[in-house]
Every structure is written in structure tokens, then in C-alpha cells.
Design a protein around this motif. Structure first.
Motif, short mmCIF file in Angstrom:
data_model
loop_
_atom_site.label_atom_id
_atom_site.label_comp_id
_atom_site.label_asym_id
_atom_site.label_seq_id
_atom_site.Cartn_x
_atom_site.Cartn_y
_atom_site.Cartn_z
N UNK A 96 -15.91 85.78 14.22
CA UNK A 96 -15.94 85.17 12.75
C UNK A 96 -14.59 84.45 12.57
N UNK A 97 -13.62 84.60 13.02
CA UNK A 97 -12.29 83.98 12.92
C UNK A 97 -12.32 82.58 13.63
N UNK A 144 -3.32 77.71 7.17
CA UNK A 144 -4.69 78.25 7.36
C UNK A 144 -5.06 78.21 8.61
N UNK A 145 -5.05 77.11 9.53
CA UNK A 145 -5.79 77.03 10.76
C UNK A 145 -4.93 78.01 11.52
N UNK A 146 -3.84 78.08 11.39
CA UNK A 146 -2.84 79.04 12.57
C UNK A 146 -3.15 80.31 12.12
N UNK A 147 -3.34 80.79 11.01
CA UNK A 147 -3.90 82.15 10.53
C UNK A 147 -5.07 82.57 11.33
N UNK A 148 -6.15 81.66 11.18
CA UNK A 148 -7.48 82.03 11.58
C UNK A 148 -7.44 82.07 13.12
N UNK A 149 -6.67 81.05 13.93
CA UNK A 149 -6.34 81.19 15.39
C UNK A 149 -5.82 82.34 15.84
N UNK A 150 -4.60 82.88 14.91
CA UNK A 150 -4.13 84.34 15.30
C UNK A 150 -4.89 85.27 15.34
N UNK A 151 -5.82 85.26 14.34
CA UNK A 151 -6.72 86.33 14.03
C UNK A 151 -7.70 86.32 15.07
N UNK A 152 -8.25 85.22 15.57
CA UNK A 152 -9.20 85.10 16.83
C UNK A 152 -8.54 85.67 18.13
N UNK A 153 -7.22 85.14 18.23
CA UNK A 153 -6.35 85.87 19.51
C UNK A 153 -6.12 87.27 19.53
N UNK A 154 -5.81 87.77 18.51
CA UNK A 154 -5.30 89.23 18.34
C UNK A 154 -6.68 89.90 18.48
#
Length: 294
Positions: free
Chosen positions: A54-55, A74-84
Motif C-alpha cells: 500500500x505504501x 510526503x514521498x520520503x514518508x511513504x518510502x520509509x513506510x514501505x521500507x519498515x
């Protein structure tokens, strides 16, 4: 029928004790079953995988909407969610193999590093809100990002130092110290959300009622603040128990139910809800100019 000469209270006490024993046996049987351990860990892997996808999809949608901008907050936030969530998914898929890794410090790193990345991910959201708040009050925000980088660097350096010391001398006290340190970090994050989320919420409340998007933004900030404050506070409390009570240890295979409850409450549900609440895409260029906060 109550036997003659036996008080009814005594009978009820025996029944209650039997019910408690059956419940305890149910909990213990699942915890000690390799089959149920694998099922629960694989369920966690699936849930983390869904959140990661989803992220990633949301990140791709934002990039397609505003490709002319670089790595916005905003992009970094979603990328970090994907990574975690992606790393968590990988760890729980191979949870039994992770438990066998030597030296033992490797296990601690694989289990704890996503928690540090989770802190960074949501500290970024606090930074974003702090910048909005101070910009709205015409206060300089020049020191916010250096402070964000410094806080994260200090947290990572201390945690890495604890890992290295634990590798050199693996004693129980260092494990407790490492977990208590992260409990403190979680409390710090919770207070950050309470401080800046609360300030932004109160500031939005003072805007005129007819302000465009006021109600929606007010709800967004209120919901995200409540969710993130609660999740980091629960993490703080659970890490304290985890440090001192072996029955609350999350780093072992035979506590799968506790793992399921813990990771659902402090990572999976909060991440899912926040991604849903913040799903709105930036406006297309040409309709309303999009100004990312860098």
C-alpha cells in the motif's frame, strides 16, 4: 447440585480456578506449538507485506502526480513506510531462521532496526507538522531540519554503540539497557506528536469556520495525532515490560500471541490507519501550485 456441607462460595472458587487453568492451557498450548508459531509469524508477514505494498503504491501515485519534484517529505514518508514494513515482512517470513543466527547480536539488529526506522518515519511526520506550525506563525524553521537529523543521528549512534558493546560482552544488563533506551525513544516520539500535533490542531481550530478544507484538515491532524501518540506510548510501556519480565519477551519464538498483539497495536494498525488518512494526493500542477516542504 452443591454437595452437602460444601459452601457455594468454595464451589464457585473451584470453577473459576478451573476456567482460569483452561484459559492458561489454551494460551500455553498455542505458544508452545511450532505449527501455531509459524502460522502467527506468517500472518504477521502477510499483514506487513500488505501495508508495504500500500505504501509503495501510494508513493508511485504521488510520483506520477508530481514527477517534477524530487524527494518531498510526503514521498520520503511513504518510502520509509514501505521500507519498515518490507523488512518486517522479510523477518517474519524467516522468523525461525532468524532465531538461529549467530552471533546473537545479529538477531537483535534484525528485530530492532525496523523499530528505529519506524521512529524515523513518524518523527518525519512530526517535523512536517512543526514546519507547518512555525511557518503559519511566521517563525523561522531553519533549525528544525538540523535538529531532526541530529536527534536521529544521536539515537542511531547510541543504539549501534549498545549493539557493539552487547556483541563484545553479551550480558543481560546490556539487553535491558538497550530495551529501556528504546522505550525512552518511543516516549520522546509520543510527546513530539502530542506537542506539535496538539499545537497544529489548536491552531486549525482558531481558523474561520468557512475556511476551505478546515474541517477535513482538523480531523486529519486530530486522528493522526491520537493514533501515533497512542502507538508510541503503548510501545514505551511494552518495551519496559519486555526489558524486565521474561513472560513479556518479544524476541523469542514461544511468545507468538504476544508478538501478534504487540505488532498489531504498535505498527500494523497505526501504519494502516495513517496511510489511509493521509491518502490524499497533492494537487495537479496547473490547478494549484504544489509547494513541498523541504
Amino acid at each position: 447440585m452443591v454437595a452437602r456441607g460444601v459452601p457455594a462460595d468454595a464451589v464457585m472458587a473451584v470453577v473459576t480456578a478451573l476456567d482460569f487453568t483452561e484459559t492458561s492451557n489454551w494460551w500455553r498450548d498455542i505458544n508452545n506449538s511450532p505449527l501455531w508459531q509459524d502460522r502467527i509469524f506468517h500472518l504477521l508477514a502477510i499483514l506487513y507485506g500488505i501495508v508495504a505494498v500500500i505504501a509503495l503504491v501510494q508513493l508511485a501515485r504521488i510520483q506520477l502526480r508530481v514527477p517534477e519534484y524530487g524527494w518531498t517529505t510526503q514521498k520520503v514518508f511513504h518510502f520509509l513506510n514501505f521500507f519498515v514494513n518490507g523488512v518486517r515482512c522479510f523477518v517474519f517470513v524467516f522468523r525461525r531462521d532468524v532465531q538461529k543466527l549467530q552471533p546473537e547480536i545479529v538477531q537483535h539488529i534484525l528485530l530492532d532496526m525496523p523499530s528505529l526506522a519506524f521512529f524515523t518515519t513518524y518523527a518525519l511526520l512530526v517535523l512536517f507538522w512543526a514546519e507547518i506550525y512555525y511557518q503559519a506563525r511566521a517563525v523561522s524553521t531553519d533549525g528544525l531540519r538540523p535538529s531532526f537529523y541530529t536527534i536521529n543521528a544521536v539515537v542511531y549512534v547510541i543504539q549501534i554503540a549498545l549493539w557493539l558493546i552487547l556483541w563484545w560482552k553479551p550480558v543481560r544488563m546490556l539487553v535491558i539497557l538497550s530495551k529501556m533506551f528504546f522505550a525512552g525513544v518511543s516516549l520522546f516520539a509520543a510527546l513530539g506528536f502530542l506537542l506539535y500535533g496538539g499545537r497544529l490542531f489548536l491552531m486549525l481550530q482558531r481558523f474561520p469556520v468557512e475556511s476551505k478544507g478546515r474541517r477535513k484538515k482538523l480531523q486529519e491532524v486530530g486522528y493522526v495525532t491520537t493514533i501515533c501518540f497512542s502507538c508510541f506510548l503503548i510501545r514505551c510501556v511494552m518495551m519496559c515490560f519486555n526489558a524486565f519480565d521474561k513472560a513479556a519477551d518479544l524476541d523469542v519464538l514461544d511468545h507468538p500471541i504476544l508478538n501478534l498483539i504487540y505488532y498489531l497495536l504498535v505498527e500494523i494498525l497505526p501504519s494502516s490507519l495513517v496511510l489511509f488518512i493521509l491518502r490524499k494526493l497533492p494537487p495537479k500542477r496547473g490547478i494549484t501550485q504544489y509547494h513541498p516542504i523541504r
